[in-house]
Structure formats: structure tokens, C-alpha cells
Design a protein around this motif. Sequence first.
Motif, PDB file in Angstrom:
ATOM      1  N   GLU A 234      40.619  34.025  33.096  1.00 11.53           N
ATOM      2  CA  GLU A 234      40.013  35.091  33.891  1.00 11.53           C
ATOM      3  C   GLU A 234      38.758  35.596  33.189  1.00 11.53           C
ATOM      4  O   GLU A 234      38.702  35.630  31.953  1.00 11.53           O
ATOM      5  CB  GLU A 234      40.988  36.256  34.068  1.00 11.53           C
ATOM      6  CG  GLU A 234      42.173  35.941  34.970  1.00 11.53           C
ATOM      7  CD  GLU A 234      41.737  35.655  36.395  1.00 11.53           C
ATOM      8  OE1 GLU A 234      40.905  36.417  36.933  1.00 11.53           O
ATOM      9  OE2 GLU A 234      42.215  34.657  36.968  1.00 11.53           O
TER      10      GLU A 234
ATOM     11  N   THR B  90      26.339  44.128  35.583  1.00  9.18           N
ATOM     12  CA  THR B  90      27.435  44.923  36.126  1.00  9.18           C
ATOM     13  C   THR B  90      28.140  44.132  37.213  1.00  9.18           C
ATOM     14  O   THR B  90      27.776  42.982  37.507  1.00  9.18           O
ATOM     15  CB  THR B  90      26.909  46.267  36.680  1.00  9.18           C
ATOM     16  OG1 THR B  90      27.993  47.144  36.960  1.00  9.18           O
ATOM     17  CG2 THR B  90      26.069  46.060  37.944  1.00  9.18           C
ATOM     18  N   GLU B  91      29.163  44.723  37.800  1.00  5.84           N
ATOM     19  CA  GLU B  91      29.866  44.063  38.882  1.00  5.84           C
ATOM     20  C   GLU B  91      28.976  43.988  40.125  1.00  5.84           C
ATOM     21  O   GLU B  91      28.371  44.992  40.511  1.00  5.84           O
ATOM     22  CB  GLU B  91      31.141  44.827  39.210  1.00  5.84           C
ATOM     23  CG  GLU B  91      32.182  44.790  38.103  1.00  5.84           C
ATOM     24  CD  GLU B  91      33.440  45.542  38.472  1.00  5.84           C
ATOM     25  OE1 GLU B  91      34.475  44.901  38.700  1.00  5.84           O
ATOM     26  OE2 GLU B  91      33.374  46.788  38.530  1.00  5.84           O
TER      27      GLU B  91
ATOM     28  N   HIS C 120      29.229  50.365  36.807  1.00  7.69           N
ATOM     29  CA  HIS C 120      30.679  50.246  36.601  1.00  7.69           C
ATOM     30  C   HIS C 120      31.201  51.255  35.580  1.00  7.69           C
ATOM     31  O   HIS C 120      32.422  51.405  35.428  1.00  7.69           O
ATOM     32  CB  HIS C 120      31.042  48.827  36.138  1.00  7.69           C
ATOM     33  CG  HIS C 120      30.511  48.476  34.778  1.00  7.69           C
ATOM     34  ND1 HIS C 120      29.314  47.811  34.597  1.00  7.69           N
ATOM     35  CD2 HIS C 120      30.994  48.696  33.524  1.00  7.69           C
ATOM     36  CE1 HIS C 120      29.094  47.639  33.308  1.00  7.69           C
ATOM     37  NE2 HIS C 120      30.098  48.167  32.626  1.00  7.69           N
TER      38      HIS C 120
ATOM     39  N   GLN D  69      35.957  38.453  31.907  1.00  8.70           N
ATOM     40  CA  GLN D  69      36.189  39.763  31.299  1.00  8.70           C
ATOM     41  C   GLN D  69      36.308  40.843  32.363  1.00  8.70           C
ATOM     42  O   GLN D  69      35.696  40.760  33.421  1.00  8.70           O
ATOM     43  CB  GLN D  69      35.052  40.110  30.324  1.00  8.70           C
ATOM     44  CG  GLN D  69      33.822  40.770  30.941  1.00  8.70           C
ATOM     45  CD  GLN D  69      33.071  39.888  31.917  1.00  8.70           C
ATOM     46  OE1 GLN D  69      33.027  38.677  31.742  1.00  8.70           O
ATOM     47  NE2 GLN D  69      32.470  40.488  32.932  1.00  8.70           N
ATOM     48  N   SER D  70      37.116  41.831  32.071  1.00  9.73           N
ATOM     49  CA  SER D  70      37.140  43.032  32.891  1.00  9.73           C
ATOM     50  C   SER D  70      35.997  43.938  32.448  1.00  9.73           C
ATOM     51  O   SER D  70      35.619  43.941  31.277  1.00  9.73           O
ATOM     52  CB  SER D  70      38.473  43.758  32.710  1.00  9.73           C
ATOM     53  OG  SER D  70      38.401  45.080  33.184  1.00  9.73           O
ATOM     54  N   PHE D  71      35.453  44.705  33.391  1.00  7.27           N
ATOM     55  CA  PHE D  71      34.398  45.652  33.041  1.00  7.27           C
ATOM     56  C   PHE D  71      34.974  47.014  32.620  1.00  7.27           C
ATOM     57  O   PHE D  71      34.219  47.951  32.391  1.00  7.27           O
ATOM     58  CB  PHE D  71      33.447  45.843  34.224  1.00  7.27           C
ATOM     59  CG  PHE D  71      32.401  44.765  34.340  1.00  7.27           C
ATOM     60  CD1 PHE D  71      31.222  44.849  33.617  1.00  7.27           C
ATOM     61  CD2 PHE D  71      32.604  43.672  35.155  1.00  7.27           C
ATOM     62  CE1 PHE D  71      30.255  43.859  33.709  1.00  7.27           C
ATOM     63  CE2 PHE D  71      31.648  42.674  35.262  1.00  7.27           C
ATOM     64  CZ  PHE D  71      30.462  42.762  34.525  1.00  7.27           C
ATOM     65  N   ARG D  72      36.308  47.092  32.469  1.00  3.01           N
ATOM     66  CA  ARG D  72      36.941  48.389  32.242  1.00  3.01           C
ATOM     67  C   ARG D  72      36.502  49.040  30.939  1.00  3.01           C
ATOM     68  O   ARG D  72      36.463  50.269  30.836  1.00  3.01           O
ATOM     69  CB  ARG D  72      38.469  48.225  32.241  1.00  3.01           C
ATOM     70  CG  ARG D  72      39.225  49.532  32.322  1.00  3.01           C
ATOM     71  CD  ARG D  72      40.729  49.299  32.392  1.00  3.01           C
ATOM     72  NE  ARG D  72      41.252  48.760  31.140  1.00  3.01           N
ATOM     73  CZ  ARG D  72      41.573  49.518  30.089  1.00  3.01           C
ATOM     74  NH1 ARG D  72      41.394  50.823  30.142  1.00  3.01           N
ATOM     75  NH2 ARG D  72      42.057  48.977  28.993  1.00  3.01           N
ATOM     76  N   ARG D  73      36.152  48.233  29.928  1.00  4.02           N
ATOM     77  CA  ARG D  73      35.716  48.797  28.648  1.00  4.02           C
ATOM     78  C   ARG D  73      34.359  48.249  28.220  1.00  4.02           C
ATOM     79  O   ARG D  73      34.028  48.276  27.036  1.00  4.02           O
ATOM     80  CB  ARG D  73      36.769  48.543  27.569  1.00  4.02           C
ATOM     81  CG  ARG D  73      38.048  49.347  27.794  1.00  4.02           C
ATOM     82  CD  ARG D  73      38.841  49.561  26.531  1.00  4.02           C
ATOM     83  NE  ARG D  73      39.784  50.655  26.694  1.00  4.02           N
ATOM     84  CZ  ARG D  73      40.336  51.342  25.689  1.00  4.02           C
ATOM     85  NH1 ARG D  73      40.040  51.036  24.442  1.00  4.02           N
ATOM     86  NH2 ARG D  73      41.187  52.314  25.929  1.00  4.02           N
TER      87      ARG D  73
ATOM     88  N   GLU E  77      38.853  47.202  21.665  1.00  8.88           N
ATOM     89  CA  GLU E  77      38.313  46.398  22.772  1.00  8.88           C
ATOM     90  C   GLU E  77      37.247  47.116  23.590  1.00  8.88           C
ATOM     91  O   GLU E  77      37.008  46.761  24.751  1.00  8.88           O
ATOM     92  CB  GLU E  77      39.439  45.879  23.675  1.00  8.88           C
ATOM     93  CG  GLU E  77      40.407  44.963  22.934  1.00  8.88           C
ATOM     94  CD  GLU E  77      41.402  44.296  23.849  1.00  8.88           C
ATOM     95  OE1 GLU E  77      41.522  44.718  25.028  1.00  8.88           O
ATOM     96  OE2 GLU E  77      42.059  43.348  23.397  1.00  8.88           O
TER      97      GLU E  77
END
Length: 367
Positions: free
Chosen positions: A7, A20-21, A350, A9-13, A332
Motif C-alpha cells: 500500500e 498532497t492527496e 491534507h 503511504q498514508s498522508f495521516r502523519r 512516524e
Amino acid sequence: MQQAVPEPQSFRRVLSSMCTEPHPAAREAAVRFLATNPGDPGTYGAAAELEARAVDALGELAGLADPHGYVTSGGTEANIQAVRAARNRARDEWTSPPESPNVVAPESAHFSFAKAADVLGVDLLTVPTDGDGRADVDAVRAAVGDDTVAVVGVAGSTEYGRVDPIPDLAGVVEAAGESTPGGDRPLLHVDAAWGGFYLPFTDHEWCFEHAPVDTLTVDPHKLGQAPVPAGGLLARDRATLDALAVETPYLESTSQATLTGTRSGAGVAGTVAAFDELWPAGYREAYETATANASWLADALDDRGFDVVEPDLPLVAADVPESVFEALRKREWRISRTGRDELRVVCMPHVTRRMLREFVADVDDLR
């Protein structure tokens, strides 16, 4: 043994990226145009039509009613092409072509200009910035000489989000032309790769509307919320783009001004879709939210005793100890440092206030 595709990377951190998304409409448009190539407009006519719309949209953003340009792979390609066009026009059009062409840029300029100089065989003359991280106009003036083919201004520097005094740099360029017998002058290039989608909602003078800028870089895949890759190169005059053209004997089109041949139809389609959805109200809202978030974070770090660089555009730099920085990375948080080793946080679309509160809570926990 076949391995599963990981998957992304998530943009959560993610707090350091200038990408950006993508907007959902941009994502959907990109998927539809995955197998298209604007570099072959005779075959991929729909992608070529969308690219013309993308260039017009970017021209509207940057104050140019009749723009020339194309959707690049990113700001690096656009900056290389701007330097290449300046070199080629000086070589082919000046009364006394430069023997050793050079480009004058502030020390805040993106590292892509070092790549451009290396690839194109021009000298890169970097000059100091003032005390606030903007180009020192007097230093630029002193560096410009008979072999200077381009002067670079930055509109949204990658380390501090600073905007150079573009009209003043234009004055330096014009004065250089007046001092030569043939009126030959450097081209003025503005690198607004990151800042370009926020600057229309500020009081900064940065684009074609504010000064006789010749070329400008602006990246839809950053604040424009288009999919990667989708950069942008704009030129005021057709002759500047023509200076980049090479013959393409086996294609239906007879010449090509782009640096790469095959290009991303997905990026082109995504750019148009994002712009249609967000210009201007959506981008204004994103700017206002990001500005409020950057101000909140700067105040929070200042309240905790860290030395904070006052934000201009929504980018925060603060003198956070190495131990805290590394501990945040271990938790992270995707963060980076400036050249002076300050923590650097970019408030992209984001990045939410909730994320920043969590980040500051971790800072408190690790101090």
C-alpha cells in the motif's frame, strides 16, 4: 515467489511533503486517461485538447491571458526548460551571443537549478538573500553581466515559503537590456512551483500580471491537488516555447517543445478536473485553512519556547532540538529540516488541525 504490491503511504502523519492527496475528481479523470500520451497529439487528440485547457487554466491563475506552455513532469522539468529556453534564445537571437552563459538565482532557489546548470552547460551564480530569506536585489544586480541569460525569482521558497520581490527583479532585467547595444536582456523566470496555487489569494506581486515575467513554473500536483506527475511551464511569448522545439519526423506533429517525449495524460486530465472543481473558491478555502493552521502551529511552537520563523505562506520552520526531531521521526511523523537544521512543516490540504494537535502533543511528550 510473487509478492503482494504494498500500500502507498498514508498522508495521516505527512507534514513535510509539498505534494498532497489528489482531489477525487482529479483521481477519477486521471484513471480514465492513464493510457494516453499528450506527447503524441496526433494520436491522443483528447489528451492534447485537455492540455490546451490546462495551460489556459494555469495562465488564468498566473495572470496571463494568452499563455504558451505545457504540463510537465514537475517543477524540475519546468525549471530546466526555462533555463534551456533562455540559453537558446540568447544563443540564437542576441547581437552578441554569450560565450559562457550563466543564470543568476538567489540562494533560496530550488536545487533543480543546479541540475539545469549541469545538464545545459551553463553557470549557476547564486547570490545571497536578505535577512528574511528573499532575494537581495542589489546582489542580483551586481551578479548580472553580459553573459547572463536568465534571472530567477522564487515565489514560495521550499524552505521558508518566501516570495522574492519580482517587480524589482524585473527592473534589474530591464536595466540589463538597456545597457547593451542590441537591447539584449536576460529572461526573467519565476519559480512558483509550490506557491502558485496559494499566491492569487495574497497581496504578493509574483506573476505575469505584476511584472514583465517571461517564464513561470507552477505545479498542479502540489497545492493544485492534481495527481502526480503534473507540473507546469508557462511562457509569455510563443518564441520562448519555439526555442525549445525539435523536429519529430516519425510523429504526426512535426515538432516537439517538451523535454520528455511520452508524457502523462493522467496528469493533464487530473489537472483540468481539479481546476474545474476548485478554482477559485476551493483553492481560496484551502489557502485560508492552511494559513490558519500554519499560524496556529507557529504560535504553539513559540509558546513552548522554540525559535520560530514567522510564516508568510503556510510553511512553518522552527528550531527544534535534534533529539526531539529524531524522536518525532520514530513516531512516524514525516518531517524534514531546512538547510539551517530547523524543523520544517508544510501545511498542505491534507494537514488538518487535528493532525497538528496530535503532533504538538507528541512534541510535549518528548521534550
